[in-house]
Design an enzyme around this catalytic site. Sequence first.
Site, mmCIF file in Angstrom:
data_model
loop_
_atom_site.group_PDB
_atom_site.id
_atom_site.type_symbol
_atom_site.label_atom_id
_atom_site.label_comp_id
_atom_site.label_asym_id
_atom_site.label_seq_id
_atom_site.Cartn_x
_atom_site.Cartn_y
_atom_site.Cartn_z
ATOM 1 N N ARG A 1 -1.700 17.011 12.890
ATOM 2 C CA ARG A 1 -0.740 16.207 12.112
ATOM 3 C C ARG A 1 -0.207 16.872 10.834
ATOM 4 O O ARG A 1 -0.610 17.940 10.458
ATOM 5 C CB ARG A 1 -1.369 14.868 11.742
ATOM 6 C CG ARG A 1 -2.619 14.939 10.892
ATOM 7 C CD ARG A 1 -3.069 13.528 10.524
ATOM 8 N NE ARG A 1 -4.316 13.530 9.797
ATOM 9 C CZ ARG A 1 -5.513 13.453 10.358
ATOM 10 N NH1 ARG A 1 -5.648 13.389 11.675
ATOM 11 N NH2 ARG A 1 -6.598 13.457 9.603
ATOM 12 N N ASP B 1 -0.024 9.152 0.916
ATOM 13 C CA ASP B 1 0.621 10.463 0.737
ATOM 14 C C ASP B 1 2.124 10.437 0.419
ATOM 15 O O ASP B 1 2.871 9.677 1.038
ATOM 16 C CB ASP B 1 0.522 11.297 2.022
ATOM 17 C CG ASP B 1 -0.847 11.306 2.638
ATOM 18 O OD1 ASP B 1 -1.769 10.736 2.058
ATOM 19 O OD2 ASP B 1 -0.974 11.892 3.720
ATOM 20 N N GLU C 1 -5.868 18.465 6.168
ATOM 21 C CA GLU C 1 -4.698 17.588 6.278
ATOM 22 C C GLU C 1 -3.580 18.127 5.388
ATOM 23 O O GLU C 1 -3.803 18.962 4.507
ATOM 24 C CB GLU C 1 -5.045 16.171 5.790
ATOM 25 C CG GLU C 1 -6.152 15.484 6.569
ATOM 26 C CD GLU C 1 -6.429 14.054 6.122
ATOM 27 O OE1 GLU C 1 -6.585 13.201 6.992
ATOM 28 O OE2 GLU C 1 -6.504 13.789 4.912
ATOM 29 N N TRP D 1 0.827 -1.218 0.000
ATOM 30 C CA TRP D 1 0.000 0.000 0.000
ATOM 31 C C TRP D 1 0.855 1.259 0.000
ATOM 32 O O TRP D 1 1.878 1.329 0.685
ATOM 33 C CB TRP D 1 -0.883 -0.008 1.251
ATOM 34 C CG TRP D 1 -1.530 1.308 1.505
ATOM 35 C CD1 TRP D 1 -1.044 2.333 2.283
ATOM 36 C CD2 TRP D 1 -2.757 1.780 0.957
ATOM 37 N NE1 TRP D 1 -1.913 3.405 2.254
ATOM 38 C CE2 TRP D 1 -2.967 3.083 1.450
ATOM 39 C CE3 TRP D 1 -3.701 1.214 0.082
ATOM 40 C CZ2 TRP D 1 -4.095 3.845 1.106
ATOM 41 C CZ3 TRP D 1 -4.820 1.969 -0.245
ATOM 42 C CH2 TRP D 1 -5.002 3.273 0.265
#
Length: 506
Positions: free
Chosen positions: A178, A48, A230, A45
């Site tokens: 984050r 980002d 984000e 997988w």
Amino acid sequence: MHKVLFLVFLWVCIAACNTSPAYKQASALEEPFRPLLHFTPDSGWMNDPNGMLYHKGVYHLFFQHYPDSTIWGPMHWGHATSTNLVHWKQQSIKLFPDSLGYIYSGSAVSDSLNTSGFAKDGKTPLVAIFTHHKMEKEKDGANTHENQSIAYSLNDGATWTKYAGNPVLKNPGHRDFRDPKVAWYAESKKWIMTLAVGDRIMFYSSPNLKDWQKESEFGVKAGEHGGVWECPDLFSITHNGKEVWVLIVNLNPGAPNGGSGTQYFTGDFDGKNFTPHSTQIKWMDYGPDNYAGITWSNTGDRKILIGWMSNWLYANKVPTPTWRSAMTIPRELNLQKIGREYYLTSLPVQELLHIEGSETKVENLTVKGTVDLTEKLGGINLPYMLKFDLAQAEDFSLTFSNNKGEALVIGYEKGANQYFIDRSKAGLSDFSQQFAAIHTAPRLGGADGLSFTLLVDVASVELFADKGLTSMTSIFFAQHVYDKISVRSDKGNTILKGGLRKIDVK
Ligand code: FRU
């Protein structure tokens, strides 16, 4: 002796198979949707892009990675390198989950002044700043499960050591806290961290990457809030002698065409506060498949962005059984002013044009009705860049099709003054109800003619219209290569110049 010779022979065969075009063809059969040009992880997988950093002639690309599955899981930082932003070599995993949690998104800098004190024997420390996300703590409701940590490398990114004093920025109690993007702010000789905190951005500063102090907040009443903010980025671009600051804020969900997308603000930044120029909502890419993009650090005046070419709506379901997701082509960002507003433009990096490839041209071709261009373009060989400059801003479409009855249609509608990508019949889509759709994007510029630049790979198209003023990125899963390209104009339009440039891949 014979046995030894046979083993050597066998080894030579295996080595040859791994590099020869025949092997590539075999893997193309097994992995029909594997891009040829765009970066994908060998297996497992990926989401980002992280920690992009240019250092000693090498572009580093780290990425959210779960090597043990094609479904999102415990996050690591995978790693790839390139010297030309086009051909990538996957490296070993650089950051593994630990007792502080999974390794979520973040950035990396070259600490050439050794503000961190990590330097040894004159080696410049590269410092990665990332979010530690502790899954077990997420459930306790204390909202302290996301904290910022750092790691450093003293061998140009080959190996990384997590700082013993992690986390360096503790969460005061925000559910979402984050994706730190850190850059040097020369005027105050401080590092600035741009952090996504739910429905806002928080700016922190530090003299040494270890001690952080909050400077300000931005965004509660600005921009789009259809989902959580984000992966932000903050940088300046000099436009006609004026320094303009750009704040990128990724958002999931809430994008104009559904799911995850990237909005941005232009404004001023004084080392403490970001002040936007206007309240207009702006999107960096209107297509469904460009998310979490941020820029490389240490590239001087060039601002180069790469995004994750997927969407949280269906990223975990796309039909690629051995790996999941690709990155967009790296794009160079610039600004264009229209009226009083600044807009970001994005175009594939120049390096792409320096890759060898054959070119065919189409000039002064009047299109009325539907015209098959396949032969004029010299046949279709992936990957390629297709360009058309049209005399008029009238209805126009391009259809990419195959003999399986699948077609991808891209074009411009004058009535709505918008571009569109129709992937509703482009190929496989049964893995998600949200995949097959027509996506649209407003035309922002007002030139008389239209200009299309399209980058086409096995399973993606990236549209840059009006010299990058409107961009749209879309993935698709055609069951056979689109080997026919036709154009259509009902009213009549002229392709002033255009053509197809095949891009050679290693
Ligand atoms: C964005 C994101 C980030 C987070 C990472 C986790 O796609 O949700 O906010 O750090 O993915 O993999």
